[in-house]
Design a protein around this motif. Structure first.
Motif, PDB file in Angstrom:
ATOM      1  N   ARG A  92       0.823  -1.197   0.000  1.00  0.00           N
ATOM      2  CA  ARG A  92       0.000   0.000   0.000  1.00  0.00           C
ATOM      3  C   ARG A  92       0.870   1.265   0.000  1.00  0.00           C
ATOM      4  N   GLY A  93       0.442   2.192  -0.768  1.00  0.00           N
ATOM      5  CA  GLY A  93       1.153   3.477  -0.790  1.00  0.00           C
ATOM      6  C   GLY A  93       2.357   3.491  -1.703  1.00  0.00           C
ATOM      7  N   THR A  94       2.625   2.356  -2.360  1.00  0.00           N
ATOM      8  CA  THR A  94       3.747   2.332  -3.286  1.00  0.00           C
ATOM      9  C   THR A  94       3.240   1.899  -4.649  1.00  0.00           C
ATOM     10  N   HIS A  95       3.888   2.386  -5.677  1.00  0.00           N
ATOM     11  CA  HIS A  95       3.541   1.958  -7.027  1.00  0.00           C
ATOM     12  C   HIS A  95       4.471   0.788  -7.352  1.00  0.00           C
ATOM     13  N   ALA A  96       4.070  -0.388  -6.827  1.00  0.00           N
ATOM     14  CA  ALA A  96       4.957  -1.543  -6.908  1.00  0.00           C
ATOM     15  C   ALA A  96       5.083  -2.033  -8.337  1.00  0.00           C
ATOM     16  N   SER A  97       6.290  -2.267  -8.734  1.00  0.00           N
ATOM     17  CA  SER A  97       6.531  -2.879 -10.028  1.00  0.00           C
ATOM     18  C   SER A  97       6.250  -4.364  -9.933  1.00  0.00           C
ATOM     19  N   GLY A  98       6.267  -5.053 -11.079  1.00  0.00           N
ATOM     20  CA  GLY A  98       6.053  -6.499 -11.060  1.00  0.00           C
ATOM     21  C   GLY A  98       7.117  -7.212 -10.247  1.00  0.00           C
ATOM     22  N   ALA A  99       8.345  -6.742 -10.349  1.00  0.00           N
ATOM     23  CA  ALA A  99       9.431  -7.374  -9.602  1.00  0.00           C
ATOM     24  C   ALA A  99       9.249  -7.170  -8.103  1.00  0.00           C
ATOM     25  N   HIS A 100       8.818  -5.962  -7.723  1.00  0.00           N
ATOM     26  CA  HIS A 100       8.621  -5.683  -6.298  1.00  0.00           C
ATOM     27  C   HIS A 100       7.476  -6.520  -5.745  1.00  0.00           C
ATOM     28  N   GLU A 101       6.403  -6.647  -6.506  1.00  0.00           N
ATOM     29  CA  GLU A 101       5.261  -7.453  -6.070  1.00  0.00           C
ATOM     30  C   GLU A 101       5.677  -8.919  -5.909  1.00  0.00           C
ATOM     31  N   SER A 102       6.474  -9.409  -6.825  1.00  0.00           N
ATOM     32  CA  SER A 102       6.961 -10.786  -6.747  1.00  0.00           C
ATOM     33  C   SER A 102       7.825 -10.986  -5.512  1.00  0.00           C
ATOM     34  N   PHE A 103       8.646  -9.973  -5.203  1.00  0.00           N
ATOM     35  CA  PHE A 103       9.497 -10.036  -4.010  1.00  0.00           C
ATOM     36  C   PHE A 103       8.640 -10.165  -2.749  1.00  0.00           C
ATOM     37  N   ILE A 104       7.597  -9.332  -2.652  1.00  0.00           N
ATOM     38  CA  ILE A 104       6.741  -9.347  -1.459  1.00  0.00           C
ATOM     39  C   ILE A 104       6.070 -10.706  -1.290  1.00  0.00           C
ATOM     40  N   GLN A 105       5.531 -11.239  -2.385  1.00  0.00           N
ATOM     41  CA  GLN A 105       4.848 -12.530  -2.310  1.00  0.00           C
ATOM     42  C   GLN A 105       5.805 -13.633  -1.874  1.00  0.00           C
ATOM     43  N   SER A 106       7.004 -13.643  -2.443  1.00  0.00           N
ATOM     44  CA  SER A 106       7.991 -14.673  -2.090  1.00  0.00           C
ATOM     45  C   SER A 106       8.443 -14.523  -0.640  1.00  0.00           C
ATOM     46  N   PHE A 107       8.635 -13.284  -0.203  1.00  0.00           N
ATOM     47  CA  PHE A 107       9.111 -13.054   1.155  1.00  0.00           C
ATOM     48  C   PHE A 107       8.069 -13.491   2.182  1.00  0.00           C
ATOM     49  N   VAL A 108       6.808 -13.154   1.935  1.00  0.00           N
ATOM     50  CA  VAL A 108       5.744 -13.563   2.852  1.00  0.00           C
ATOM     51  C   VAL A 108       5.632 -15.085   2.894  1.00  0.00           C
ATOM     52  N   ALA A 109       5.817 -15.733   1.749  1.00  0.00           N
ATOM     53  CA  ALA A 109       5.733 -17.190   1.684  1.00  0.00           C
ATOM     54  C   ALA A 109       6.804 -17.849   2.541  1.00  0.00           C
ATOM     55  N   ILE A 110       8.023 -17.322   2.515  1.00  0.00           N
ATOM     56  CA  ILE A 110       9.070 -17.965   3.304  1.00  0.00           C
ATOM     57  C   ILE A 110       8.948 -17.629   4.797  1.00  0.00           C
ATOM     58  N   ILE A 111       8.268 -16.529   5.133  1.00  0.00           N
ATOM     59  CA  ILE A 111       7.983 -16.268   6.549  1.00  0.00           C
ATOM     60  C   ILE A 111       7.121 -17.405   7.104  1.00  0.00           C
ATOM     61  N   ILE A 112       6.116 -17.803   6.328  1.00  0.00           N
ATOM     62  CA  ILE A 112       5.268 -18.917   6.738  1.00  0.00           C
ATOM     63  C   ILE A 112       6.087 -20.203   6.797  1.00  0.00           C
ATOM     64  N   LEU A 113       6.924 -20.415   5.774  1.00  0.00           N
ATOM     65  CA  LEU A 113       7.729 -21.633   5.700  1.00  0.00           C
ATOM     66  C   LEU A 113       8.599 -21.802   6.939  1.00  0.00           C
ATOM     67  N   PHE A 114       9.236 -20.720   7.388  1.00  0.00           N
ATOM     68  CA  PHE A 114      10.146 -20.813   8.528  1.00  0.00           C
ATOM     69  C   PHE A 114       9.424 -20.724   9.875  1.00  0.00           C
ATOM     70  N   CYS A 115       8.404 -19.881   9.972  1.00  0.00           N
ATOM     71  CA  CYS A 115       7.800 -19.582  11.278  1.00  0.00           C
ATOM     72  C   CYS A 115       6.586 -20.438  11.619  1.00  0.00           C
ATOM     73  N   ALA A 116       5.854 -20.915  10.630  1.00  0.00           N
ATOM     74  CA  ALA A 116       4.605 -21.624  10.901  1.00  0.00           C
ATOM     75  C   ALA A 116       4.624 -23.060  10.393  1.00  0.00           C
ATOM     76  N   SER A 117       5.808 -23.619  10.218  1.00  0.00           N
ATOM     77  CA  SER A 117       5.888 -24.992   9.729  1.00  0.00           C
ATOM     78  C   SER A 117       5.584 -25.984  10.851  1.00  0.00           C
ATOM     79  N   GLY A 118       5.007 -27.110  10.478  1.00  0.00           N
ATOM     80  CA  GLY A 118       4.745 -28.158  11.464  1.00  0.00           C
ATOM     81  C   GLY A 118       6.012 -28.658  12.128  1.00  0.00           C
TER      82      GLY A 118
END
Length: 236
Positions: A92-118
């Motif tokens: 929000r508040g940023t004009h995210a490029s495609g690369a930036h949006e991809s970065f955010i999605q990947s980063f959030v995914a690995i937060i789950i991978l490391f922090c919420a894994s069984g």
């Protein structure tokens, strides 16, 4: 004092730094092949834990009921929704490029991978109740290489994930120590076996063989010990 969470967090920190240094130098064939190896290792650990089961019906019933509870409560869907909201806040508040949006999605995914894994949740609870950090140490090896691979594309930000992961695992381990005086060997064996099944499901998911909703299965860890007591009291 628990040591597994510190070892695991340290592995993510070192892996993130190393990956950022290596940047694009890591061959693509290594990046694509390693996740399957991580999944295979997770399944191997799960098998070793499942065979420690004291009461087979308890392991099966706890897993079935736990998965049903998770499905009815939409645990995995809830986490995904929270992640989506977090991603939107970051964007929000940023004009995210495609690369930036991809970065955010990947980063959030690995937060789950490391922090919420069984694996991490079970490993932290296991060490808190038994003092055995072996699950988290094994996870630390896997997370080190995972963080290294992700950091080659996402940069040093991957290393920062070690902070929330450490806090979550320490909280689980400290809470589990309160349960230890109430446990019996059979209860611990059944709890370990249920955790092993979750690790098997995690490994199958990482390898892309079967996409188990592992987060929805987490209530099984809570049910394992009470069901073990009931089974031992009335049927064993």
């Amino acid at each position: 004092m628990v040591i597994g969470p510190f070892i695991n967090a340290g592995a993510v920190l070192l892996g993130g730094v190393l990956g950022a240094v290596l940047s694009q130098r890591l061959p693509e064939r290594v990046r694509s092949s390693m996740p399957s190896i991580f999944g295979l290792a997770s399944m191997g650990i799960g098998i070793l834990l499942v065979i420690k089961c004291a009461n087979l019906p308890v392991m099966v019933l706890a897993t079935l009921l736990g998965a049903l509870i998770g499905e009815f409560c939409y645990l995995e869907k809830g986490i995904n929704s929270a992640v989506g909201k977090g991603k939107n806040l970051l964007s929000r508040g940023t004009h995210a490029s495609g690369a930036h949006e991809s970065f955010i999605q990947s980063f959030v995914a690995i937060i789950i991978l490391f922090c919420a894994s069984g694996t991490g949740i079970f490993g932290a609870m296991q060490e808190g109740m038994t003092g055995d950090p072996s699950i988290l140490i094994a996870k630390a090896f896997l997370d080190f290489f995972t963080a290294t691979i992700f950091a080659t594309t996402l940069g040093i930000a991957v290393a920062a994930i070690c902070v929330p992961m450490l806090l979550i695992q320490l909280t689980l381990a400290m809470g589990a120590t309160l349960i230890l005086p109430l446990t019996t060997p059979a209860m611990m064996a059944d709890f370990t076996a249920v955790g092993g099944l979750l690790l098997l499901a995690t490994g199958l998911r990482i390898c892309g063989i079967k996409m188990f909703a592992v987060v929805n299965m987490l209530p099984a860890l809570v049910l394992a010990m009470p069901l073990s007591v009931l089974w031992t009291t009335f049927f064993a």
